[in-house]
Design a protein around this motif. Sequence first.
Motif, mmCIF file in Angstrom:
data_model
loop_
_atom_site.group_PDB
_atom_site.id
_atom_site.type_symbol
_atom_site.label_atom_id
_atom_site.label_comp_id
_atom_site.label_asym_id
_atom_site.label_seq_id
_atom_site.Cartn_x
_atom_site.Cartn_y
_atom_site.Cartn_z
ATOM 1 N N TYR A 29 0.815 -1.227 0.000
ATOM 2 C CA TYR A 29 0.000 0.000 0.000
ATOM 3 C C TYR A 29 0.845 1.272 0.000
ATOM 4 C CZ TYR A 29 -3.381 -3.377 1.881
ATOM 5 O OH TYR A 29 -4.180 -4.464 2.070
ATOM 6 N N VAL A 30 0.207 2.330 -0.467
ATOM 7 C CA VAL A 30 0.759 3.670 -0.268
ATOM 8 C C VAL A 30 -0.319 4.479 0.461
ATOM 9 C CG1 VAL A 30 1.724 5.728 -1.352
ATOM 10 C CG2 VAL A 30 2.105 3.476 -2.398
ATOM 11 N N TRP A 31 0.095 5.118 1.540
ATOM 12 C CA TRP A 31 -0.849 5.882 2.379
ATOM 13 C C TRP A 31 -0.550 7.357 2.259
ATOM 14 C CZ3 TRP A 31 0.418 8.710 6.979
ATOM 15 C CH2 TRP A 31 -0.687 9.133 7.727
ATOM 16 N N PHE A 32 -1.612 8.152 2.101
ATOM 17 C CA PHE A 32 -1.451 9.598 1.968
ATOM 18 C C PHE A 32 -2.133 10.308 3.125
ATOM 19 C CE2 PHE A 32 -1.547 7.841 -2.348
ATOM 20 C CZ PHE A 32 -0.316 8.264 -2.813
ATOM 21 N N GLN A 33 -1.423 11.294 3.672
ATOM 22 C CA GLN A 33 -1.998 12.146 4.711
ATOM 23 C C GLN A 33 -2.132 13.541 4.121
ATOM 24 O OE1 GLN A 33 -2.843 11.572 8.194
ATOM 25 N NE2 GLN A 33 -3.729 13.578 7.762
ATOM 26 N N GLY A 50 -6.532 16.825 7.402
ATOM 27 C CA GLY A 50 -6.848 15.651 8.203
ATOM 28 C C GLY A 50 -7.368 14.492 7.370
ATOM 29 N N TYR A 51 -7.590 14.762 6.096
ATOM 30 C CA TYR A 51 -8.041 13.694 5.198
ATOM 31 C C TYR A 51 -6.897 12.703 4.998
ATOM 32 C CZ TYR A 51 -10.637 11.771 1.186
ATOM 33 O OH TYR A 51 -11.340 10.963 0.333
ATOM 34 N N SER A 52 -7.256 11.463 4.722
ATOM 35 C CA SER A 52 -6.212 10.488 4.407
ATOM 36 C C SER A 52 -6.842 9.386 3.587
ATOM 37 C CB SER A 52 -5.624 9.907 5.692
ATOM 38 O OG SER A 52 -6.586 9.103 6.341
ATOM 39 N N ASN A 53 -6.015 8.700 2.828
ATOM 40 C CA ASN A 53 -6.461 7.421 2.283
ATOM 41 C C ASN A 53 -5.301 6.561 1.853
ATOM 42 O OD1 ASN A 53 -5.998 7.887 -0.515
ATOM 43 N ND2 ASN A 53 -8.058 8.675 -0.813
ATOM 44 N N PHE A 60 -12.858 10.469 -4.712
ATOM 45 C CA PHE A 60 -12.487 10.588 -3.296
ATOM 46 C C PHE A 60 -11.201 9.835 -2.957
ATOM 47 C CE2 PHE A 60 -14.836 6.571 -2.813
ATOM 48 C CZ PHE A 60 -14.116 5.912 -1.837
ATOM 49 N N LYS A 61 -10.759 8.937 -3.870
ATOM 50 C CA LYS A 61 -9.486 8.243 -3.647
ATOM 51 C C LYS A 61 -8.311 9.080 -4.153
ATOM 52 C CE LYS A 61 -8.927 4.354 -2.366
ATOM 53 N NZ LYS A 61 -8.801 3.718 -1.024
ATOM 54 N N ASN A 62 -8.594 10.269 -4.672
ATOM 55 C CA ASN A 62 -7.554 11.161 -5.204
ATOM 56 C C ASN A 62 -7.299 12.268 -4.180
ATOM 57 O OD1 ASN A 62 -7.647 11.104 -8.778
ATOM 58 N ND2 ASN A 62 -8.843 9.735 -7.494
ATOM 59 N N PRO A 63 -6.377 12.077 -3.241
ATOM 60 C CA PRO A 63 -6.235 13.046 -2.146
ATOM 61 C C PRO A 63 -5.654 14.388 -2.604
ATOM 62 C CG PRO A 63 -4.517 11.385 -2.019
ATOM 63 C CD PRO A 63 -5.425 10.969 -3.138
ATOM 64 N N LYS A 64 -6.106 15.439 -1.937
ATOM 65 C CA LYS A 64 -5.614 16.800 -2.208
ATOM 66 C C LYS A 64 -4.850 17.286 -0.972
ATOM 67 C CE LYS A 64 -9.965 18.063 -2.974
ATOM 68 N NZ LYS A 64 -11.193 18.762 -3.391
ATOM 69 N N TYR A 65 -4.115 18.390 -1.150
ATOM 70 C CA TYR A 65 -3.367 19.015 -0.028
ATOM 71 C C TYR A 65 -2.483 17.981 0.682
ATOM 72 C CZ TYR A 65 -7.653 21.665 -0.842
ATOM 73 O OH TYR A 65 -8.704 22.294 -1.439
ATOM 74 N N VAL A 66 -1.851 17.111 -0.111
ATOM 75 C CA VAL A 66 -1.091 16.000 0.466
ATOM 76 C C VAL A 66 0.147 16.528 1.191
ATOM 77 C CG1 VAL A 66 0.203 13.894 -0.085
ATOM 78 C CG2 VAL A 66 -1.935 14.401 -1.274
ATOM 79 N N ASN A 118 0.566 -2.343 5.708
ATOM 80 C CA ASN A 118 -0.738 -2.421 6.369
ATOM 81 C C ASN A 118 -1.680 -1.370 5.807
ATOM 82 O OD1 ASN A 118 0.961 -0.494 7.812
ATOM 83 N ND2 ASN A 118 -0.856 -0.202 9.086
ATOM 84 N N ASP A 119 -2.932 -1.751 5.697
ATOM 85 C CA ASP A 119 -3.951 -0.864 5.162
ATOM 86 C C ASP A 119 -4.380 0.110 6.251
ATOM 87 O OD1 ASP A 119 -6.152 0.376 4.108
ATOM 88 O OD2 ASP A 119 -7.420 -1.414 4.066
ATOM 89 N N ALA A 120 -4.059 1.375 6.064
ATOM 90 C CA ALA A 120 -4.397 2.376 7.078
ATOM 91 C C ALA A 120 -5.775 2.989 6.844
ATOM 92 C CB ALA A 120 -3.323 3.469 7.095
ATOM 93 N N GLY A 121 -6.530 2.442 5.904
ATOM 94 C CA GLY A 121 -7.881 2.937 5.664
ATOM 95 C C GLY A 121 -7.894 4.347 5.107
ATOM 96 N N GLY A 122 -8.997 5.034 5.332
ATOM 97 C CA GLY A 122 -9.110 6.388 4.826
ATOM 98 C C GLY A 122 -10.357 7.048 5.354
ATOM 99 N N TYR A 123 -10.467 8.356 5.112
ATOM 100 C CA TYR A 123 -11.552 9.148 5.670
ATOM 101 C C TYR A 123 -12.927 8.602 5.283
ATOM 102 C CZ TYR A 123 -14.487 13.171 6.719
ATOM 103 O OH TYR A 123 -15.474 13.980 7.207
ATOM 104 N N TRP A 124 -13.168 8.428 3.994
ATOM 105 C CA TRP A 124 -14.481 7.945 3.545
ATOM 106 C C TRP A 124 -14.588 6.434 3.644
ATOM 107 C CZ3 TRP A 124 -18.235 11.058 3.753
ATOM 108 C CH2 TRP A 124 -18.137 12.388 3.347
ATOM 109 N N GLU A 125 -13.485 5.749 3.354
ATOM 110 C CA GLU A 125 -13.497 4.285 3.394
ATOM 111 C C GLU A 125 -13.921 3.796 4.775
ATOM 112 O OE1 GLU A 125 -11.280 6.320 2.333
ATOM 113 O OE2 GLU A 125 -10.008 5.540 0.725
ATOM 114 N N ASN A 126 -13.447 4.494 5.807
ATOM 115 C CA ASN A 126 -13.774 4.072 7.174
ATOM 116 C C ASN A 126 -15.252 4.272 7.490
ATOM 117 O OD1 ASN A 126 -11.055 3.637 7.272
ATOM 118 N ND2 ASN A 126 -10.607 5.274 8.734
ATOM 119 N N GLN A 127 -15.924 5.107 6.696
ATOM 120 C CA GLN A 127 -17.348 5.347 6.941
ATOM 121 C C GLN A 127 -18.246 4.453 6.100
ATOM 122 O OE1 GLN A 127 -18.515 9.505 7.337
ATOM 123 N NE2 GLN A 127 -16.364 10.042 7.164
#
Lengths: 258, 212
Positions: free
Chosen positions: A175-179, A183-186, A227-233, A241-250
């Motif tokens: 995985y690649v995780w973006f913050q 506060g958004y992440s995915n 929504f999988k295209n993060p901004k302001y990275v 490990n899959d760190a999830g994401g803002y919308w995915e977790n919902q």
Amino acid sequence: MASLKKLPPGVDPRLLIKDAAKSLPQPSRRLFLRGAASLGALSMLTGCDIIDGPTAENALRVVSRFNDRIQALLFSETTLAPEYPESAITRPFPFNAYYSLEEAPDIDGETWQLEIGGLVDNKKPWRLAELNQLPEVSQITRLVCVEGWSAIGSWQGVRLSDFLKRIGADLTAKYVWFQCAEGYSNTIDMPTALHPQTIMALKFDHQTLPAAYGFPLKIRMPTKLGFKNPKYVTAMWVQNNDAGGYWENQGYNWFSGL
Amino acid sequence: MTAEAANHVPAVCDRASEPVIHPRWVRVTHWINALAMFVMIGSGWQIYDASPLFQSLYFPSQIALGGWLAGALLWHFAAMWLLVVNGVVYVTLGIMTGRFRRKLLPIRPHEVARDFVAALRGRLSHDDLSVYNAVQRLLYLGVILAGLVIVASGLSIWKPTQLKYLTAFFGGYDTARYVHFFAMSAIVAFLVIHIALALIVPKSLRAMIIGR
């Protein structure tokens, strides 16, 4: 830091507020329609007597994880998203987030740094000026929102696969995780990160990325929902490990491939 | 397949000597499909509301399924498997057993016109449930075709990159959304007629449950 600022040209404030309100997560809302119809459907679907919401919610999430695996199988690293002529670009290109544009991060490009972490040889942070010196690729592709609408935009930036190789990332990681600054992440799968059309977008329509579209850095991948295209990275981690994401977790589907 | 054989020859069972109108596979796939369509349409309406195609049309969440967009999507992409697997079984058996050809063909325009007028006058007989009149044939074949269109257009919206040629076939992503919507509308219109008639002719409902 969020601050009040002028709307960039081409951003309709009414649409913006509407979209923001629509996407607002409400802790009170449940995934399920409460009522005889859904309970009936539920008991039939699960084939058991358990009809309480959380159990069915879990069952649906299990199917969603199954759909992640199916989509990963369907995904091809060589299948390219359709590209369009300049004339097809949607103008104005919509701003869309779960907050209003006024609340969008206002980032100072001089002090901003992209933090690098995880399974990477060179974890030196990158400044915007450094990223701008890397070879640039361009694409005019369709952004498809999970809500259903779509818009064609023009993005320029650094191919993510080139950048990952440059920093000595472990390309066998999962995985690649973006913050992001707000506060958004995915988290995305490595095959998508290595797709030739997945880019670290620094420009929109050959101009410095406006604040509305994620200044200074948006990860643009036309093979995934918007929504999988993060901004302001602000940070990028290569990990297993899959760190999830803002919308995915919902409850939104994790893979969300196109 | 044995149930289908029973459809050719009047079945002689221990308890009933009436011929089987709907073999078991038809009844099972029919009711699984009913459930799948209920979930797909209900959740589809909720998904539609997130970005309506028509300004003045939206579906109140009381009659939709899922509560909000993410919930509706979970339902939609779960029930999709039920719809498609069941649909493939149904269409395959319908073709292989000859049931489609026997029951739904031929469809002759003048017979459709004649039976349509008769239906409006309330003179269309449902005495023999094993034989479909021309209007029924047209509607049943039509809804099967609408089913194919709604699945294909749905796939083209879901995977406009991996299935980009399918999406292009439907005129691109945005147009495919309209195709998907109108296929849903056609199916819902069919359901209104279908359910109304099943209630008017209750023995047809019985036949779809117990077969005769």
